[in-house]
Design a protein around this motif. Structure first.
Motif, PDB file in Angstrom:
ATOM      1  N   ASP A  96       0.822  -1.213   0.000  1.00 23.47           N
ATOM      2  CA  ASP A  96       0.000   0.000   0.000  1.00 23.47           C
ATOM      3  C   ASP A  96       0.854   1.259   0.000  1.00 23.47           C
ATOM      4  O   ASP A  96       1.941   1.284   0.587  1.00 23.47           O
ATOM      5  CB  ASP A  96      -0.864   0.049   1.267  1.00 23.47           C
ATOM      6  CG  ASP A  96      -1.782  -1.140   1.414  1.00 23.47           C
ATOM      7  OD1 ASP A  96      -2.712  -1.246   0.611  1.00 23.47           O
ATOM      8  OD2 ASP A  96      -1.555  -1.951   2.334  1.00 23.47           O
ATOM      9  N   GLN A 114      -0.817  -0.387  -4.494  1.00 23.97           N
ATOM     10  CA  GLN A 114      -2.178  -0.555  -3.979  1.00 23.97           C
ATOM     11  C   GLN A 114      -2.625   0.691  -3.225  1.00 23.97           C
ATOM     12  O   GLN A 114      -1.889   1.230  -2.404  1.00 23.97           O
ATOM     13  CB  GLN A 114      -2.251  -1.768  -3.051  1.00 23.97           C
ATOM     14  CG  GLN A 114      -3.639  -2.018  -2.489  1.00 23.97           C
ATOM     15  CD  GLN A 114      -3.774  -3.396  -1.922  1.00 23.97           C
ATOM     16  OE1 GLN A 114      -3.965  -4.370  -2.658  1.00 23.97           O
ATOM     17  NE2 GLN A 114      -3.686  -3.516  -0.603  1.00 23.97           N
ATOM     18  N   ALA A 117      -8.438   1.008   0.996  1.00 23.39           N
ATOM     19  CA  ALA A 117      -9.864   1.310   0.868  1.00 23.39           C
ATOM     20  C   ALA A 117     -10.214   2.689   1.407  1.00 23.39           C
ATOM     21  O   ALA A 117     -10.981   3.434   0.795  1.00 23.39           O
ATOM     22  CB  ALA A 117     -10.673   0.229   1.586  1.00 23.39           C
ATOM     23  N   CYS A 120      -9.474   5.461  -1.221  1.00 21.59           N
ATOM     24  CA  CYS A 120      -9.829   5.214  -2.616  1.00 21.59           C
ATOM     25  C   CYS A 120     -10.380   6.442  -3.327  1.00 21.59           C
ATOM     26  O   CYS A 120     -10.453   6.457  -4.561  1.00 21.59           O
ATOM     27  CB  CYS A 120     -10.810   4.058  -2.720  1.00 21.59           C
ATOM     28  SG  CYS A 120     -12.478   4.413  -2.103  1.00 21.59           S
ATOM     29  N   ASN A 137      -3.821  -1.182  -8.072  1.00 23.17           N
ATOM     30  CA  ASN A 137      -4.958  -1.899  -7.502  1.00 23.17           C
ATOM     31  C   ASN A 137      -5.609  -1.007  -6.459  1.00 23.17           C
ATOM     32  O   ASN A 137      -4.962  -0.593  -5.495  1.00 23.17           O
ATOM     33  CB  ASN A 137      -4.507  -3.212  -6.860  1.00 23.17           C
ATOM     34  CG  ASN A 137      -5.668  -3.955  -6.221  1.00 23.17           C
ATOM     35  OD1 ASN A 137      -6.775  -3.988  -6.765  1.00 23.17           O
ATOM     36  ND2 ASN A 137      -5.429  -4.549  -5.067  1.00 23.17           N
ATOM     37  N   LYS A 139      -8.593  -0.662  -3.678  1.00 24.30           N
ATOM     38  CA  LYS A 139      -9.623  -1.326  -2.893  1.00 24.30           C
ATOM     39  C   LYS A 139     -10.823  -0.390  -2.760  1.00 24.30           C
ATOM     40  O   LYS A 139     -10.676   0.758  -2.334  1.00 24.30           O
ATOM     41  CB  LYS A 139      -9.088  -1.693  -1.514  1.00 24.30           C
ATOM     42  CG  LYS A 139      -8.069  -2.816  -1.560  1.00 24.30           C
ATOM     43  CD  LYS A 139      -7.846  -3.392  -0.189  1.00 24.30           C
ATOM     44  CE  LYS A 139      -7.012  -4.646  -0.258  1.00 24.30           C
ATOM     45  NZ  LYS A 139      -6.846  -5.267   1.062  1.00 24.30           N
ATOM     46  N   THR A 167     -10.624  -3.921  -6.288  1.00 22.15           N
ATOM     47  CA  THR A 167     -10.801  -4.987  -5.305  1.00 22.15           C
ATOM     48  C   THR A 167     -12.005  -4.711  -4.421  1.00 22.15           C
ATOM     49  O   THR A 167     -12.130  -3.633  -3.842  1.00 22.15           O
ATOM     50  CB  THR A 167      -9.537  -5.133  -4.424  1.00 22.15           C
ATOM     51  OG1 THR A 167      -8.454  -5.561  -5.239  1.00 22.15           O
ATOM     52  CG2 THR A 167      -9.749  -6.164  -3.325  1.00 22.15           C
ATOM     53  N   ARG A 169     -13.862  -5.444  -0.946  1.00 24.38           N
ATOM     54  CA  ARG A 169     -13.425  -5.870   0.385  1.00 24.38           C
ATOM     55  C   ARG A 169     -14.508  -5.665   1.440  1.00 24.38           C
ATOM     56  O   ARG A 169     -14.232  -5.450   2.619  1.00 24.38           O
ATOM     57  CB  ARG A 169     -12.128  -5.170   0.786  1.00 24.38           C
ATOM     58  CG  ARG A 169     -12.144  -3.672   0.702  1.00 24.38           C
ATOM     59  CD  ARG A 169     -12.512  -2.981   1.979  1.00 24.38           C
ATOM     60  NE  ARG A 169     -11.451  -3.071   2.955  1.00 24.38           N
ATOM     61  CZ  ARG A 169     -11.619  -3.464   4.199  1.00 24.38           C
ATOM     62  NH1 ARG A 169     -12.814  -3.791   4.635  1.00 24.38           N
ATOM     63  NH2 ARG A 169     -10.602  -3.507   5.055  1.00 24.38           N
ATOM     64  N   ASP A 198     -11.248  -9.553  -1.947  1.00 19.64           N
ATOM     65  CA  ASP A 198     -10.453  -9.614  -0.727  1.00 19.64           C
ATOM     66  C   ASP A 198     -11.270 -10.334   0.339  1.00 19.64           C
ATOM     67  O   ASP A 198     -12.122  -9.732   1.003  1.00 19.64           O
ATOM     68  CB  ASP A 198     -10.090  -8.191  -0.288  1.00 19.64           C
ATOM     69  CG  ASP A 198      -9.260  -8.162   0.992  1.00 19.64           C
ATOM     70  OD1 ASP A 198      -9.136  -9.206   1.653  1.00 19.64           O
ATOM     71  OD2 ASP A 198      -8.752  -7.072   1.322  1.00 19.64           O
TER      72      ASP A 198
END
Length: 278
Positions: A96, A114, A117, A120, A137, A139, A167, A169, A198
């Motif tokens: 991350d 990454q 979340a 994002c 990527n 989340k 992703t 999650r 996830d």
């Protein structure tokens, strides 16, 4: 279900009918030796089951419940360890980023950048990650609907990248709980880019232990089987040899000794549903 674009990550491909991808590793880097041993064991299992692998571990858990929680070795040391893992095991690595200032250094080591979340919707962070040219990527936040993830895609594309992975999650469900709406998988795949599921963070109980998050790892097999049957392009699972002794997210991580049998089931499920995923 619509076929997604293929995204290249090192020598691997995710999406577009490629084999089921696994992103796996301990939640946070505990030490160089621990990460190497754990990741080597995961790689042996994935090689045996024919599952493409990206190794994951965080150099800094910046969003812990308490300021007393273990965060990891930090950016510089964590990236050095991830580079060592990458060189020794010959696999792509993911971690991350939490601030724009971290992105340039992270891009020198990581094969996938990454976006956590909680971040994002951070436009500057998304754009900085996209401009590195590395796959990104993202989340989907626990607070975000699956159709609103289209805005994430549009932000990344505006910075010139098509190397996009999303992703799922889980979604906030009252206090200290998450729920998975499996409709989100085809909705997000409908944007045309690969989608991962996830499983381990979807079973987190945020803040459920007061000073830390709790979790329900016993439900991992049920959720991952459902996600693969729904046509997901890959899975994200944090894996640890002793989750009960892990300094971060232990209650929702998969035990290492449960990985092989579960992957064998999932490969079989993907083969069964592949003709129907278009």
């Amino acid at each position: 279900m619509r076929m997604t674009k293929q995204v290249r990550i090192g020598e691997l491909t995710v999406g577009g009918g490629a084999p089921l991808l696994l992103v796996a590793g301990p939640c946070v880097i505990e030490s160089e030796d621990h990460l190497l041993r754990t990741c080597e064991a995961i790689k042996v299992i994935c090689d045996g089951e024919g599952v493409p692998l990206i190794l994951k571990s965080s150099y800094d858990k910046a969003n812990r419940s308490s300021d007393r929680s273990f965060r990891g070795p930090g950016l510089r040391e964590g990236l050095r360890i991830l580079q060592r893992v990458k060189e020794k095991l010959g696999v792509p690595v993911l971690s991350d980023v939490h601030e724009v200032a971290q992105v340039s250094a992270a891009a020198e080591v990581l094969d996938v950048i990454q976006i956590p979340a909680f971040l994002c919707r951070q436009t500057d962070l998304l754009l900085a990650a996209a401009r590195t040219g590395k796959p990104v990527n993202v989340k989907k936040g626990q607070f975000l609907s699956p159709w609103d993830a289209r805005n994430i895609v549009e932000k990344l594309r505006s910075a010139g990248t098509e190397q996009i992975v999303l992703t799922e999650r889980g979604t906030s469900f009252g206090y200290n709980n998450l729920v998975v709406d499996f409709r989100s998988l085809p909705v997000m795949r409908g944007f045309g880019y690969p989608v991962l599921f996830d499983a381990t963070h979807s079973l987190q109980l945020p803040g459920g232990a007061g000073h830390a998050s709790a979790g329900q790892s016993e439900f991992i097999p049920y959720l991952v089987r459902a996600a693969v049957a729904a046509g997901v392009d890959g899975l994200f699972m944090e894996v640890h040899p002793e989750p009960a002794n892990a300094p971060s997210d232990g209650p929702n991580m998969l035990r290492l000794d449960a990985l092989q049998g579960l992957l064998r089931q999932l490969v079989g499920i993907q083969r069964a549903v592949a003709p129907y995923i278009r």
